[in-house]
Every structure is written in C-alpha cells, then in structure tokens.
Design a protein around this motif. Structure first.
Motif, PDB file in Angstrom:
ATOM      1  N   THR A   1      34.013  50.981  45.850  1.00 15.00           N
ATOM      2  CA  THR A   1      35.021  51.877  46.408  1.00 15.00           C
ATOM      3  C   THR A   1      35.980  51.085  47.280  1.00 15.00           C
ATOM      4  O   THR A   1      35.578  50.132  47.949  1.00 15.00           O
ATOM      5  CB  THR A   1      34.391  52.996  47.270  1.00 15.00           C
ATOM      6  N   THR A   2      37.235  51.491  47.235  1.00 21.14           N
ATOM      7  CA  THR A   2      38.244  50.961  48.144  1.00 21.14           C
ATOM      8  C   THR A   2      38.807  52.152  48.908  1.00 21.14           C
ATOM      9  O   THR A   2      39.298  53.105  48.303  1.00 21.14           O
ATOM     10  CB  THR A   2      39.374  50.244  47.381  1.00 21.14           C
ATOM     11  N   ILE A   3      38.703  52.089  50.231  1.00 20.53           N
ATOM     12  CA  ILE A   3      39.223  53.164  51.077  1.00 20.53           C
ATOM     13  C   ILE A   3      40.247  52.549  52.019  1.00 20.53           C
ATOM     14  O   ILE A   3      39.915  51.647  52.801  1.00 20.53           O
ATOM     15  CB  ILE A   3      38.095  53.854  51.862  1.00 20.53           C
ATOM     16  N   ARG A   4      41.488  53.022  51.916  1.00 20.58           N
ATOM     17  CA  ARG A   4      42.578  52.544  52.766  1.00 20.58           C
ATOM     18  C   ARG A   4      43.169  53.737  53.514  1.00 20.58           C
ATOM     19  O   ARG A   4      43.500  54.746  52.899  1.00 20.58           O
ATOM     20  CB  ARG A   4      43.663  51.874  51.932  1.00 20.58           C
ATOM     21  N   ASN A   5      43.294  53.588  54.821  1.00 21.25           N
ATOM     22  CA  ASN A   5      43.854  54.655  55.655  1.00 21.25           C
ATOM     23  C   ASN A   5      43.158  55.994  55.403  1.00 21.25           C
ATOM     24  O   ASN A   5      43.815  57.036  55.316  1.00 21.25           O
ATOM     25  CB  ASN A   5      45.359  54.789  55.425  1.00 21.25           C
ATOM     26  N   GLY A   6      41.838  55.950  55.245  1.00 21.51           N
ATOM     27  CA  GLY A   6      41.069  57.166  55.047  1.00 21.51           C
ATOM     28  C   GLY A   6      41.164  57.777  53.660  1.00 21.51           C
ATOM     29  O   GLY A   6      40.635  58.855  53.418  1.00 21.51           O
ATOM     30  N   GLU A   7      41.828  57.101  52.744  1.00 20.41           N
ATOM     31  CA  GLU A   7      42.001  57.607  51.380  1.00 20.41           C
ATOM     32  C   GLU A   7      41.264  56.719  50.374  1.00 20.41           C
ATOM     33  O   GLU A   7      41.350  55.491  50.447  1.00 20.41           O
ATOM     34  CB  GLU A   7      43.487  57.619  50.989  1.00 20.41           C
ATOM     35  N   LEU A   8      40.573  57.345  49.431  1.00 23.90           N
ATOM     36  CA  LEU A   8      39.936  56.613  48.340  1.00 23.90           C
ATOM     37  C   LEU A   8      41.021  56.184  47.354  1.00 23.90           C
ATOM     38  O   LEU A   8      41.693  57.015  46.755  1.00 23.90           O
ATOM     39  CB  LEU A   8      38.911  57.503  47.621  1.00 23.90           C
ATOM     40  N   THR A   9      41.226  54.864  47.225  1.00 28.68           N
ATOM     41  CA  THR A   9      42.282  54.375  46.331  1.00 28.68           C
ATOM     42  C   THR A   9      41.739  53.773  45.036  1.00 28.68           C
ATOM     43  O   THR A   9      42.495  53.558  44.093  1.00 28.68           O
ATOM     44  CB  THR A   9      43.158  53.320  47.044  1.00 28.68           C
ATOM     45  N   PHE A  10      40.436  53.491  45.001  1.00 29.59           N
ATOM     46  CA  PHE A  10      39.818  52.938  43.790  1.00 29.59           C
ATOM     47  C   PHE A  10      38.330  53.244  43.840  1.00 29.59           C
ATOM     48  O   PHE A  10      37.707  53.176  44.895  1.00 29.59           O
ATOM     49  CB  PHE A  10      40.028  51.419  43.706  1.00 29.59           C
TER      50      PHE A  10
END
Length: 153
Positions: free
Chosen positions: A62-71
């Motif tokens: 999982t990639t989480i950026r700024n509280g959002e799941l991006t991948f």
C-alpha cells in the motif's frame, strides 16, 4: 514391458519427484524470512507479508500519501507441485503469475517472460532489511527497492 523395468522407472520417478518436492519445501522455508512489514526507503509505501493456510504467503503493498490510498497490490507466493509461484494483482487488476527460477537461503527470483513489465521479480533478505528488484528479463530496465522492517498499521 518387463516388470523389472517398470518398477525401476517408478522408483526413479519417485526419487526425482521427491527431490524436486523437497527443493520446493526448502525454498518455501526460505521465503518465510519475508514475513513481516517492510517500508520502502524514501517512500510512503509498505509491503506486508503474512503466513497463510497450507504454506501460502500472503502479501499486500500500500502507498498512502496525505491520508489517501494511492496504490495497492495483492501479492501471494504459493507452492505448486515442485515450484513456487508469485502472483501480483496491482490496483485490483487480474493477477499476473511469475514462476520461481532461482532460490538461495537469502533470495528468490521469479520470472514471467511473457509479461510486459516486470518480467522478473527478485527478493533478497540481508541483515535487517530486504531488497526487491523488478526488471525485464535481461535486467537492463529495472527498479531497485530497498526496504527496512516496520510496524504494520
């Protein structure tokens, strides 16, 4: 066919099959070193591997950026007869399978030359870290991912 030759052929086949199955079992033992949480260096990405039922190893990235799941990616390593198969399903896409081609106590390499990219997935455990290299078959076009142990969220 002579019964003696038939018995000999069956015995030879069982020895070959047994040795191959033991090789997959030993390799499976080595992949258990992948269990745990691994953070990609310089990234917001984590790869987590858990032991599953009957020798399966389940993974997720999982990639989480700024509280959002991006991948996200569902991963699996399973024993099939005499080999190990790695499958990856990025962002909910159908899984792509890669077959183990090389194994050592510290590393394992999977390949699928028919896939566009990657065609090779290589994991290597060293000390407290792990490295994943995804590449084409020749190894010219590649991404090297350094990972350190982390806490699963």
């Amino acid at each position: 066919m002579n019964v003696r030759y038939l018995v000999g052929a069956v015995l030879l086949a069982s020895v070959v099959w047994g040795n191959a199955a033991q090789g997959a079992q030993r390799a499976w033992h080595h992949t258990s070193r992948m269990e745990g949480c691994w953070a990609y260096s310089g990234s917001d990405t984590k790869e987590i591997w858990d032991a599953g039922f009957d020798g399966l190893l389940f993974g997720r990235t999982t990639t989480i950026r700024n509280g959002e799941l991006t991948f996200f990616e569902d991963l699996r390593i399973e024993r099939r007869e005499t080999t190990l198969v790695f499958s990856a399903s990025p962002n909910g896409a159908p899984p792509v399978e890669f077959v183990s081609v090389r194994q050592t106590p510290a590393s394992i390499t999977f390949e699928n030359p028919m896939h566009d990219f990657p065609q090779r997935v290589h994991y290597k455990k060293s000390g407290e870290g792990m490295t994943a290299v995804i590449s084409d078959i020749e190894g010219d076009n590649k991404a090297v991912i350094e990972m350190t142990a982390c806490q699963a969220a």
